[in-house]
Design a protein around this motif. Structure first.
Motif, PDB file in Angstrom:
ATOM      1  N   LYS A  96      38.611  51.063  33.337  1.00 36.18           N
ATOM      2  CA  LYS A  96      38.959  50.442  32.063  1.00 36.18           C
ATOM      3  C   LYS A  96      39.725  51.427  31.174  1.00 36.18           C
ATOM      4  O   LYS A  96      40.683  51.050  30.484  1.00 36.18           O
ATOM      5  CB  LYS A  96      37.672  49.983  31.366  1.00 36.18           C
ATOM      6  CG  LYS A  96      37.888  49.013  30.235  1.00 36.18           C
ATOM      7  CD  LYS A  96      36.558  48.657  29.572  1.00 36.18           C
ATOM      8  CE  LYS A  96      35.617  47.997  30.557  1.00 36.18           C
ATOM      9  NZ  LYS A  96      34.338  47.595  29.905  1.00 36.18           N
ATOM     10  N   ARG A  97      39.326  52.683  31.201  1.00 34.64           N
ATOM     11  CA  ARG A  97      39.990  53.697  30.380  1.00 34.64           C
ATOM     12  C   ARG A  97      41.452  53.872  30.808  1.00 34.64           C
ATOM     13  O   ARG A  97      42.354  53.944  29.968  1.00 34.64           O
ATOM     14  CB  ARG A  97      39.221  55.012  30.502  1.00 34.64           C
ATOM     15  CG  ARG A  97      39.632  56.071  29.498  1.00 34.64           C
ATOM     16  CD  ARG A  97      38.796  57.331  29.662  1.00 34.64           C
ATOM     17  NE  ARG A  97      37.376  57.059  29.585  1.00 34.64           N
ATOM     18  CZ  ARG A  97      36.533  57.137  30.606  1.00 34.64           C
ATOM     19  NH1 ARG A  97      36.985  57.482  31.799  1.00 34.64           N
ATOM     20  NH2 ARG A  97      35.257  56.886  30.454  1.00 34.64           N
ATOM     21  N   VAL A  98      41.667  53.915  32.111  1.00 33.13           N
ATOM     22  CA  VAL A  98      43.033  54.077  32.620  1.00 33.13           C
ATOM     23  C   VAL A  98      43.882  52.844  32.307  1.00 33.13           C
ATOM     24  O   VAL A  98      45.040  52.955  31.868  1.00 33.13           O
ATOM     25  CB  VAL A  98      43.003  54.338  34.139  1.00 33.13           C
ATOM     26  CG1 VAL A  98      44.417  54.347  34.710  1.00 33.13           C
ATOM     27  CG2 VAL A  98      42.299  55.654  34.442  1.00 33.13           C
ATOM     28  N   GLU A  99      43.322  51.660  32.513  1.00 28.83           N
ATOM     29  CA  GLU A  99      44.067  50.423  32.283  1.00 28.83           C
ATOM     30  C   GLU A  99      44.435  50.259  30.806  1.00 28.83           C
ATOM     31  O   GLU A  99      45.520  49.761  30.479  1.00 28.83           O
ATOM     32  CB  GLU A  99      43.241  49.228  32.756  1.00 28.83           C
ATOM     33  CG  GLU A  99      43.228  49.039  34.261  1.00 28.83           C
ATOM     34  CD  GLU A  99      44.589  48.624  34.802  1.00 28.83           C
ATOM     35  OE1 GLU A  99      45.346  47.991  34.059  1.00 28.83           O
ATOM     36  OE2 GLU A  99      44.895  48.942  35.965  1.00 28.83           O
ATOM     37  N   CYS A 144      45.911  37.480  37.654  1.00 32.98           N
ATOM     38  CA  CYS A 144      46.212  38.894  37.422  1.00 32.98           C
ATOM     39  C   CYS A 144      44.988  39.756  37.751  1.00 32.98           C
ATOM     40  O   CYS A 144      43.848  39.343  37.564  1.00 32.98           O
ATOM     41  CB  CYS A 144      46.634  39.129  35.972  1.00 32.98           C
ATOM     42  SG  CYS A 144      48.056  38.131  35.466  1.00 32.98           S
ATOM     43  N   SER A 145      45.256  40.962  38.202  1.00 31.92           N
ATOM     44  CA  SER A 145      44.173  41.885  38.545  1.00 31.92           C
ATOM     45  C   SER A 145      44.120  43.098  37.626  1.00 31.92           C
ATOM     46  O   SER A 145      43.220  43.921  37.744  1.00 31.92           O
ATOM     47  CB  SER A 145      44.341  42.366  39.992  1.00 31.92           C
ATOM     48  OG  SER A 145      45.600  42.998  40.164  1.00 31.92           O
ATOM     49  N   SER A 146      45.058  43.209  36.710  1.00 33.83           N
ATOM     50  CA  SER A 146      45.074  44.335  35.779  1.00 33.83           C
ATOM     51  C   SER A 146      45.667  43.877  34.453  1.00 33.83           C
ATOM     52  O   SER A 146      46.275  42.806  34.353  1.00 33.83           O
ATOM     53  CB  SER A 146      45.892  45.497  36.338  1.00 33.83           C
ATOM     54  OG  SER A 146      47.264  45.143  36.419  1.00 33.83           O
ATOM     55  N   LEU A 147      45.500  44.719  33.446  1.00 31.72           N
ATOM     56  CA  LEU A 147      46.038  44.393  32.126  1.00 31.72           C
ATOM     57  C   LEU A 147      47.567  44.396  32.151  1.00 31.72           C
ATOM     58  O   LEU A 147      48.200  43.584  31.470  1.00 31.72           O
ATOM     59  CB  LEU A 147      45.517  45.403  31.094  1.00 31.72           C
ATOM     60  CG  LEU A 147      43.999  45.629  31.046  1.00 31.72           C
ATOM     61  CD1 LEU A 147      43.643  46.521  29.861  1.00 31.72           C
ATOM     62  CD2 LEU A 147      43.250  44.310  30.953  1.00 31.72           C
ATOM     63  N   ARG A 175      35.557  43.116  33.946  1.00 33.85           N
ATOM     64  CA  ARG A 175      35.223  43.235  35.365  1.00 33.85           C
ATOM     65  C   ARG A 175      35.401  44.664  35.881  1.00 33.85           C
ATOM     66  O   ARG A 175      35.019  44.956  37.012  1.00 33.85           O
ATOM     67  CB  ARG A 175      36.099  42.295  36.197  1.00 33.85           C
ATOM     68  CG  ARG A 175      35.996  40.835  35.813  1.00 33.85           C
ATOM     69  CD  ARG A 175      36.569  39.943  36.897  1.00 33.85           C
ATOM     70  NE  ARG A 175      37.998  40.117  37.073  1.00 33.85           N
ATOM     71  CZ  ARG A 175      38.906  39.211  36.698  1.00 33.85           C
ATOM     72  NH1 ARG A 175      38.513  38.083  36.121  1.00 33.85           N
ATOM     73  NH2 ARG A 175      40.184  39.425  36.903  1.00 33.85           N
ATOM     74  N   MET A 176      35.952  45.540  35.086  1.00 42.98           N
ATOM     75  CA  MET A 176      36.282  46.887  35.546  1.00 42.98           C
ATOM     76  C   MET A 176      35.165  47.871  35.236  1.00 42.98           C
ATOM     77  O   MET A 176      34.332  47.654  34.356  1.00 42.98           O
ATOM     78  CB  MET A 176      37.573  47.370  34.864  1.00 42.98           C
ATOM     79  CG  MET A 176      38.790  46.526  35.162  1.00 42.98           C
ATOM     80  SD  MET A 176      40.230  47.132  34.234  1.00 42.98           S
ATOM     81  CE  MET A 176      41.504  46.029  34.826  1.00 42.98           C
ATOM     82  N   ALA A 223      42.859  36.929  28.139  1.00 47.13           N
ATOM     83  CA  ALA A 223      42.882  37.178  29.584  1.00 47.13           C
ATOM     84  C   ALA A 223      42.696  38.661  29.883  1.00 47.13           C
ATOM     85  O   ALA A 223      41.975  39.034  30.826  1.00 47.13           O
ATOM     86  CB  ALA A 223      44.196  36.674  30.173  1.00 47.13           C
ATOM     87  N   MET A 224      43.316  39.528  29.080  1.00 47.72           N
ATOM     88  CA  MET A 224      43.168  40.962  29.310  1.00 47.72           C
ATOM     89  C   MET A 224      41.732  41.412  29.101  1.00 47.72           C
ATOM     90  O   MET A 224      41.221  42.267  29.829  1.00 47.72           O
ATOM     91  CB  MET A 224      44.121  41.740  28.392  1.00 47.72           C
ATOM     92  CG  MET A 224      45.578  41.675  28.837  1.00 47.72           C
ATOM     93  SD  MET A 224      46.652  42.856  27.990  1.00 47.72           S
ATOM     94  CE  MET A 224      46.730  42.139  26.355  1.00 47.72           C
TER      95      MET A 224
END
Length: 686
Positions: free
Chosen positions: A182-185, A145-148, A176-177, A169-170
């Motif tokens: 990170k705030r947006v995710e 996965c590349s995003s939460l 890595r962000m 995992a999240m």
């Protein structure tokens, strides 16, 4: 069929002996309106702790796992639920310690095997009809996965046990962000439709998953910014409390990191108290230095002193195993516990000095902050850090050097080479300074009373001109602080001073109950009257200085009394411009003879007033050889007022005998010629 029915009834009887009758049994649909999956990959033998043997453990655990799964076609149904249901209770379904009544216990291995066989046969048709999802590790999830949101999508497609893997995992992905990403995710994570389902499943599984998985998931939640007052976090905190005896050394490290990152609340405080008990019991069994330091950081400043000393002794025993990183982090750990172990800090300082080129900027800042909080003053350590920064000043950002200088000022440490090098850098590029940086630099240089022989005037002009450009948006309070710094440095830029002399500005600064601004205005008023006599007198109409009780040095008073006699000196004198001196002696103009205070003196030009100041360590820089800004200004003003000043160091007087104090005062009071004449006369009379 009779055998199968008997096996089911027997299982239910065993289950009834373990569930408290006072608890209310609730029914939940599996997965909360999602396709139901039986987690046949769960291995309860890996999830439960028990004092029974392997055979009994296996049978009892399979009993708990399978006795709670029913098909919708059976008679056990609930209105409105058309899918499989799970019978759950408020207490854990797989307790760490199980006990049976003697009448319900199995009499022999044969009976146990027979019951297990019938039970397996009864549930076989259920298990074979369900899909068997393979468990996915948090490492694999974070790689795929590349995003939460991708992780939550994976969960919604085929959820697996344990749910902690998804949270871990999240957090791995979030690390890595960048901050903005990170705030947006995180916002997308909270809005994802599967997020609530994951939280609910995590709460259901919290009492049966491995303890380290539980802690890792809670740590991930805290780092992901899930609010601490949510039901999810508070529930996990309670479960962690209940199972705290399952902590091993690895879990102690994770639990320490969790508590360190959380704000105080009832559950956190209770958990911290439990951790202190565990630390007290297991401190001598800890093998990893990292775990020990995590515990030291976590136990808190209000931990019992006995526990602090025990942790300190354990750290001293492990000194030989300290890596460079361990030595660097020991300062922060002790500061978090508010325990100053000079021996431990001295040893770690040697390691830091020896590897100073391998210390990142953040580590250097952390070390200096910890030294300030612990009131630990190690000149060799500070000099080693300052030498390194001075030698590499060109590769450091301006903000980084300013931050280091502020910490050095807090510690009272003045490193001339570093301050000279930074002064040259500022003169060469004043445009790189913003208003906040200018005010901080002025404060540092004025407080430490640092002057560079060749470029001090140029530095002061550059700073004044740079600050003048911010007059349109600088607050009155910040302007007063900057002007006060210039006053300590004996520099008076009129473009900055004049705006402060307005009556409305002075009224704005004199906030009731705030003595800080009033003190700075007194400094400005004294400098305008003493340092700039041609300046137009301004009546500041300042409030009186708060009265303080002064206690003149008893040893010095006794020595003056023995040396001069009563009536030849005065003590505790209040002077104009809010200055105070400990003792005053009046002498002739050549300082060869002491004059009594009772004599009428026709002219002030015929006497020399001598001020004896007893000063503490705090008025000097850390090397005790260079006076700080306020003392330097006071000495300057006393000389303008006509005093000859004698400085008496309190910390040195305390170590001297009375006769040595008398000798010291005698050499300081009388001029060199008068002192030599007195010695010759004394020898001729002997």
């Amino acid at each position: 069929m009779n055998n199968r029915a008997g096996a089911i009834l027997w299982n239910l009887r065993q289950f009834s002996t373990l569930v408290p009758t006072s608890r209310t049994i609730r029914l939940y649909p599996l997965g909360f309106s999602r396709p139901k999956v039986v987690y046949s990959n769960w291995d309860p033998r890996n999830l439960l702790l028990s004092d029974f043997g392997n055979g009994v453990q296996s049978s009892v655990r399979h009993l708990f796992q399978d006795a709670l799964i029913f098909k919708s076609g059976d008679n056990f149904q609930t209105k409105g639920i058309g899918t499989e249901i799970v019978l759950t209770v408020d207490r854990p379904l797989c307790p760490r310690r199980l006990s049976f009544d003697s009448k319900h216990s199995l009499d022999s291995d044969d009976a146990l095997k027979k019951a297990a066989f019938h039970h397996k046969a009864s549930s076989e048709d259920v298990l074979t009809r369900e899909t068997k999802p393979a468990p996915v590790s948090n490492k694999k999830l974070s790689e795929e996965c590349s995003s939460l949101s991708d992780v939550l999508d994976k969960f919604s497609e085929r959820p697996t046990f344990p749910s902690s893997n998804y949270f871990s995992a999240m957090w791995i992905i979030a690390k890595r962000m960048s901050d903005d990403q990170k705030r947006v995710e995180k916002q997308l994570m909270f809005n994802h439709p599967a997020f609530n389902q994951l939280c609910e499943q995590m709460m259901r599984e919290s009492k049966i998953m491995h303890y380290d998985h539980l802690l890792f998931s809670l740590h991930a939640m805290v780092k992901l910014g899930i609010p601490q007052n949510t039901l999810l976090v508070q529930t996990l905190l309670r479960v962690v409390q209940e199972r705290i005896n399952e902590c091993d050394e690895k879990c102690l490290s994770v639990l320490s990191a969790i508590l360190e990152a959380m704000e105080p609340c009832k559950n956190v405080d209770v958990l911290r108290a439990g951790l202190r008990i565990l630390a007290d019991q297991r401190v001598w069994k800890i093998e990893r230095v990292f775990t020990l330091q995590a515990l030291i950081r976590c136990v808190g400043k209000d931990a019992p002193i006995a526990l602090k000393r025990k942790l300190e002794m354990k750290a001293l025993r492990e000194l030989d195993r300290f890596s460079d990183l361990n030595s660097q982090h020991m300062f922060e750990a002790l500061a978090a516990m508010n325990h100053r172990s000079v021996v431990l800090l001295d040893e770690c300082s040697k390691v830091v000095i020896g590897n100073i080129h391998g210390c990142p900027f953040k580590v250097l800042i952390s070390i200096l902050q910890s030294c300030r909080d612990l009131r630990y003053h190690n000149l060799d350590l500070f000099k080693g850090i300052a030498d390194y920064v001075a030698a590499t000043v060109d590769i450091w950002k301006l903000k980084q050097v300013i931050f280091l200088l502020i910490l050095f000022e807090n510690l009272g440490f003045r490193h001339a080479d570093l301050m000279d090098a930074f002064m040259k850098k500022v003169i060469a590029d004043p445009a790189s300074l913003n208003m906040k940086s200018i005010i901080c630099i002025l404060h540092v240089y004025s407080s430490l009373n640092h002057f560079y022989k060749c470029q001090t005037s140029e530095f002061q002009e550059v700073m004044a001109n740079s600050l003048t450009g911010y007059l349109h948006n600088i607050s009155s309070e910040n302007l007063l602080s900057a002007v006060c710094s210039f006053c300590l440095m004996n520099h008076f830029p009129t473009a900055l001073i004049n705006p402060l002399l307005q009556k409305d500005v002075i009224k704005e600064l004199l906030i009731p109950g705030d003595e800080s601004n009033a003190h700075k205005l007194r400094i400005l008023a004294a400098c305008l009257k003493l340092d700039i006599p041609c300046h137009k007198a301004i009546d500041f109409d300042l409030p009186p200085r708060p009265s303080t009780t002064s206690y003149p040095n008893v040893k010095v008073a006794d020595a003056l009394s023995s040396l001069l006699g009563e009536g030849y000196f005065s003590k505790d004198i209040q002077l104009p411009h809010n200055y105070h001196i400990d003792f005053e002696v009046r002498m002739d103009i050549n300082r060869s003879q002491v004059l009594p205070f009772s004599d009428a003196v026709t002219s002030a030009a015929d006497i020399q007033r001598v001020a004896v100041l007893c000063v503490p360590r705090s008025t000097y820089c850390l090397d005790l050889a260079h006076p700080r800004g306020f003392l330097a200004m006071k000495l300057r003003h006393l000389k303008i007022m006509g005093f000859h000043v004698i400085l008496v160091h309190n910390w040195e007087v305390e170590r001297l005998e009375k006769k040595d104090v008398i000798t010291f005062l005698k050499t300081k009071l009388y001029s060199t010629e008068a002192f030599l004449t007195a010695d010759i006369n004394l020898q001729s009379t002997c």
